[in-house]
Design a protein around this motif. Structure first.
Motif, PDB file in Angstrom:
ATOM      1  N   ASP A  25       0.841  -1.209   0.000  1.00 34.01           N
ATOM      2  CA  ASP A  25       0.000   0.000   0.000  1.00 34.01           C
ATOM      3  C   ASP A  25       0.877   1.262   0.000  1.00 34.01           C
ATOM      4  O   ASP A  25       0.577   2.231  -0.709  1.00 34.01           O
ATOM      5  CB  ASP A  25      -0.913   0.001   1.230  1.00 34.01           C
ATOM      6  N   ALA A  26       1.961   1.253   0.773  1.00 34.00           N
ATOM      7  CA  ALA A  26       2.848   2.415   0.852  1.00 34.00           C
ATOM      8  C   ALA A  26       3.586   2.621  -0.467  1.00 34.00           C
ATOM      9  O   ALA A  26       3.802   3.763  -0.904  1.00 34.00           O
ATOM     10  CB  ALA A  26       3.837   2.245   1.995  1.00 34.00           C
ATOM     11  N   GLU A  82       2.432   1.809  -3.442  1.00 35.81           N
ATOM     12  CA  GLU A  82       1.446   2.342  -4.387  1.00 35.81           C
ATOM     13  C   GLU A  82       1.106   3.800  -4.082  1.00 35.81           C
ATOM     14  O   GLU A  82       0.797   4.576  -4.987  1.00 35.81           O
ATOM     15  CB  GLU A  82       0.195   1.473  -4.375  1.00 35.81           C
ATOM     16  N   ALA A  83       1.213   4.184  -2.813  1.00 35.92           N
ATOM     17  CA  ALA A  83       0.952   5.569  -2.421  1.00 35.92           C
ATOM     18  C   ALA A  83       2.162   6.470  -2.635  1.00 35.92           C
ATOM     19  O   ALA A  83       2.055   7.697  -2.508  1.00 35.92           O
ATOM     20  CB  ALA A  83       0.524   5.622  -0.954  1.00 35.92           C
ATOM     21  N   THR A 103       4.976   6.421  -0.813  1.00 36.81           N
ATOM     22  CA  THR A 103       5.743   6.692   0.398  1.00 36.81           C
ATOM     23  C   THR A 103       6.865   5.670   0.601  1.00 36.81           C
ATOM     24  O   THR A 103       7.747   5.877   1.440  1.00 36.81           O
ATOM     25  CB  THR A 103       4.832   6.710   1.636  1.00 36.81           C
TER      26      THR A 103
END
Length: 297
Positions: free
Chosen positions: A268-269, A271-272, A274
């Motif tokens: 998730d990070a 893809e975001a 970060t």
């Protein structure tokens, strides 16, 4: 029985600097170490004795705080990972592999980028500046240097004070040249980079500890361009990426490999934005390499 520090190992001999002494004692190791499956390493604190011929014998090894297999050295606390920005070009995939090994060994890592004076092309400089931002954002100390122009040399010297450090990195990146600048009077052998191969010759042929005036001790080590993962399991790899380790507790599954599991905080990070795409891609490459190794053996 006198105690000392192994400062060099060469051709079956161990050169021990006695506590409070100025000259090393050339020693052999007792046969008992081979029976125990042990081998003395540079950086080991040892008990030794003087033999009738005036040489020495390593009798006992003290407990180690850390141990590296490649380069073979004990009791190091800090790794200075030396990577050139040009000739050869900065290789962040290899840098990430070095960082995996130093994190697994429990060392503090300092990234030292050399040859700033060779950054002639604007795109090369931009790529290096982006790499500096990336690793500083992760939390690593990054020092930008040029031995030729004396840029960053004092900063590296200060970082070495009062601790035992290992200089490590690819061949031809300027480790020995930088150490020659840091230590007055030191004349480690250096060689020019091979433009045909894009890498340097192995000018450092053994591990040796060098004492600095500021109380630091540093090891110059043979350069190498490949590392394996023989001592790291796939389940341990994520903890060697410090930004992944911070996110792992938020993953849905304990023991998440951050590969294709649902509700993975690392994915998730990434893809975001970060977590850097390069770091995640290298993680997957290393994970595949480790799994292929397990299938071969």
């Amino acid at each position: 029985m006198p105690e000392g520090l192994i400062v060099k190992a060469l051709a079956g001999y161990y050169y021990v600097l006695p506590d409070g002494g100025a000259a090393t004692v050339q020693c052999r190791a007792r046969g008992i170490f081979k029976k125990r499956g042990q081998s003395p390493l540079v950086g080991d604190r040892v008990d030794f004795s003087i033999t009738e011929n005036g040489e020495g014998m390593v009798d006992e090894l003290h407990a180690r705080s850390t141990e590296l297999i490649r380069p073979p050295i004990a009791n190091v606390r800090q790794a200075v990972l030396v990577f050139s920005m040009a000739e050869p070009a900065l290789n962040i995939q290899l840098l990430d592999k070095f960082l995996v090994h130093t994190e697994h060994a429990g060392l503090t890592s300092v990234i030292c980028l050399t040859k700033a004076d060779l950054l002639e092309k604007e795109k090369d400089r931009t790529a290096c500046e982006e790499a500096v931002r990336l690793y500083r954002d992760i939390g690593y100390e990054v020092i930008w240097t040029s031995s030729r122009n004396e840029i960053g040399v004092e900063e590296v010297r200060d970082r070495l004070a009062g601790t035992i450090s290992v200089f490590s990195g690819q061949s031809g990146v300027g480790k020995s040249t930088l150490l020659n600048r840091i230590v007055p009077g030191l004349t480690l052998e250096t060689n020019e980079i091979s433009m045909k191969l894009g890498r340097g010759k192995h000018t450092t042929r053994h591990v040796e500890l060098i004492h600095l005036e500021n109380g630091g001790v540093v090891a110059d080590t043979p350069g190498f361009s490949q590392l394996d993962f023989l001592n790291i399991e796939p389940e341990e790899l994520g903890s060697c990426f410090v930004e992944f380790a911070a996110l792992a507790p938020q993953c849905k599954f304990r023991g998440c490999l951050h590969q294709n599991e649902p509700k993975c905080a690392v994915i998730d990070a990434k893809e975001a934005g970060t977590v850097a795409a390069s770091r995640y891609d290298h993680y997957l490459q290393f994970l595949t390499e480790m799994k292929d190794r397990k299938r071969r053996y």
